[in-house]
Design an enzyme around this catalytic site. Structure first.
Site, PDB file in Angstrom:
ATOM      1  N   GLU A 112      -6.156   7.216  -0.759  1.00 58.61           N
ATOM      2  CA  GLU A 112      -6.118   5.998   0.052  1.00 58.61           C
ATOM      3  C   GLU A 112      -6.814   4.842  -0.669  1.00 58.61           C
ATOM      4  O   GLU A 112      -6.309   3.712  -0.686  1.00 58.61           O
ATOM      5  CB  GLU A 112      -6.765   6.240   1.422  1.00 58.61           C
ATOM      6  CG  GLU A 112      -5.950   7.104   2.366  1.00 58.61           C
ATOM      7  CD  GLU A 112      -4.573   6.529   2.646  1.00 58.61           C
ATOM      8  OE1 GLU A 112      -4.444   5.306   2.847  1.00 58.61           O
ATOM      9  OE2 GLU A 112      -3.601   7.311   2.636  1.00 58.61           O
ATOM     10  N   HIS A 143       1.528   4.371  -2.879  1.00 59.12           N
ATOM     11  CA  HIS A 143       1.559   5.830  -2.719  1.00 59.12           C
ATOM     12  C   HIS A 143       2.777   6.417  -3.418  1.00 59.12           C
ATOM     13  O   HIS A 143       2.698   7.471  -4.063  1.00 59.12           O
ATOM     14  CB  HIS A 143       1.605   6.188  -1.234  1.00 59.12           C
ATOM     15  CG  HIS A 143       0.272   6.202  -0.556  1.00 59.12           C
ATOM     16  ND1 HIS A 143      -0.824   6.882  -1.047  1.00 59.12           N
ATOM     17  CD2 HIS A 143      -0.145   5.614   0.605  1.00 59.12           C
ATOM     18  CE1 HIS A 143      -1.852   6.723  -0.232  1.00 59.12           C
ATOM     19  NE2 HIS A 143      -1.467   5.952   0.768  1.00 59.12           N
ATOM     20  N   HIS A 201       0.837  -1.207   0.000  1.00 61.22           N
ATOM     21  CA  HIS A 201       0.000   0.000   0.000  1.00 61.22           C
ATOM     22  C   HIS A 201       0.872   1.256   0.000  1.00 61.22           C
ATOM     23  O   HIS A 201       0.625   2.201  -0.760  1.00 61.22           O
ATOM     24  CB  HIS A 201      -0.917  -0.022   1.225  1.00 61.22           C
ATOM     25  CG  HIS A 201      -1.648   1.262   1.488  1.00 61.22           C
ATOM     26  ND1 HIS A 201      -2.958   1.472   1.114  1.00 61.22           N
ATOM     27  CD2 HIS A 201      -1.250   2.412   2.092  1.00 61.22           C
ATOM     28  CE1 HIS A 201      -3.326   2.683   1.473  1.00 61.22           C
ATOM     29  NE2 HIS A 201      -2.300   3.279   2.071  1.00 61.22           N
ATOM     30  N   GLU A 202       1.882   1.276   0.856  1.00 58.36           N
ATOM     31  CA  GLU A 202       2.761   2.451   0.923  1.00 58.36           C
ATOM     32  C   GLU A 202       3.578   2.607  -0.354  1.00 58.36           C
ATOM     33  O   GLU A 202       3.815   3.730  -0.826  1.00 58.36           O
ATOM     34  CB  GLU A 202       3.672   2.355   2.147  1.00 58.36           C
ATOM     35  CG  GLU A 202       2.942   2.302   3.477  1.00 58.36           C
ATOM     36  CD  GLU A 202       1.959   3.439   3.678  1.00 58.36           C
ATOM     37  OE1 GLU A 202       2.147   4.520   3.072  1.00 58.36           O
ATOM     38  OE2 GLU A 202       0.990   3.258   4.433  1.00 58.36           O
TER      39      GLU A 202
END
Length: 289
Positions: free
Chosen positions: A199, A135, A131-132
């Site tokens: 997100e 980003h 997930h990071e």
């Protein structure tokens, strides 16, 4: 693509709001100066924000020797994502959480808390790191830096209107109310909307990087349920950093969705479950978020 389009529209609205305030204060020249001022602030933040937030959080950089399996996991997932290896940091807090920062993929960092390592399985940890990395891949760290700087500039211009009165011929009483109250509020709402959009996109992209959407969903549930019981002291001291974390680290009372920097955790889990519907029942219920 839909999320990127929405982010572009929201940022365009924030830019228009900034220039409108500049126009109320100083006409066409004021609008241009407001835009130039925000640009200078964004340039500074682009170059320095990652260092500042890591320092605020008390982050400790890990090496392959000190980070062991964690650094190896980040390296493997970065390769899956087609990204250069980011720096890896450990945050000395018991609250389970994580964030990414950096001005571009070549100068990026992934930070996880000590508490996160204690409650997640390896697959769940991989989901969070993916997930990071999403980003970083989507350059959300830059997007959120820009929006935070523009929000601050709009608030500053509103304060200037309060003390100088602006130009009454252009704005009048209605313009004064817009500049002092409504514009900073609107800018904050736009910033929060952009954060929520990014997100959702990072969840979707992170699931693709790790290949295990329900592992990420399980991690989100565990983090949301545990974060409410543990205080993240550095985040409480620097609440502006809250939007960076995978789950809101602050202990504020439950707020309306409009004023939240993160989407409701259950909504995120439901979207991930749509990618792997047969495994949805394995995710624990969310008590917070």
């Amino acid at each position: 693509m839909a999320g990127n389009a929405r982010t572009f529209i929201l940022m365009a609205a924030m830019t228009a709001l900034l220039m409108g305030l500049g126009w109320l204060l100083g006409g066409q020249g004021g609008a241009i100066l407001a835009l130039l001022f925000a640009g200078a602030g964004n340039l500074w933040a682009w170059w320095n924000s990652d260092k500042a937030v890591l320092r605020q959080q008390g982050a400790v950089e890990l090496t392959p020797q000190s980070g062991g399996d964690l650094v190896a996991l980040v390296a493997a997932l970065a390769q899956n994502a087609g990204l250069p290896m980011p720096r890896v940091y450990l945050l000395p807090t018991d609250q389970p959480n994580a964030f990414a920062t950096g001005r571009n993929p070549q100068n990026s960092a992934v930070a996880v808390t000590q508490g996160l390592l204690g409650i997640l399985t390896r697959d769940e940890l991989a989901g969070v790191i993916a997930h990071e990395l999403a980003h970083i891949k989507n350059r959300d760290t830059l997007t959120m830096t820009v929006t935070a700087t523009m929000t601050g500039a709009i608030a500053m211009l509103g304060n200037m209107f309060l003390f100088t009165g602006g130009n009454r011929d252009r704005g009048g009483m209605l313009g004064g109310i817009l500049a002092m109250i409504l514009a900073p509020l609107a800018a904050s709402l736009v910033q929060m909307a952009i954060s929520r959009t990014r997100e959702f996109e990072a969840d979707r992209e992170g699931a693709a990087i790790s290949g295990q959407p329900m592992a990420l969903a399980g991690a989100l549930a565990k983090i949301a349920n545990a974060a409410g019981r543990t205080v993240n002291v550095p985040a409480e001291r620097n609440p502006a950093s809250a939007a960076m974390f995978i789950i809101n680290p602050l202990h504020a009372l439950r707020m309306d969705r409009m004023f939240s920097t993160h989407p409701p955790t259950q909504d995120r889990i439901d979207r991930l479950a749509a990618l792997a519907p047969a495994a949805h029942s394995s995710v624990p219920p969310v008590r917070r978020g």
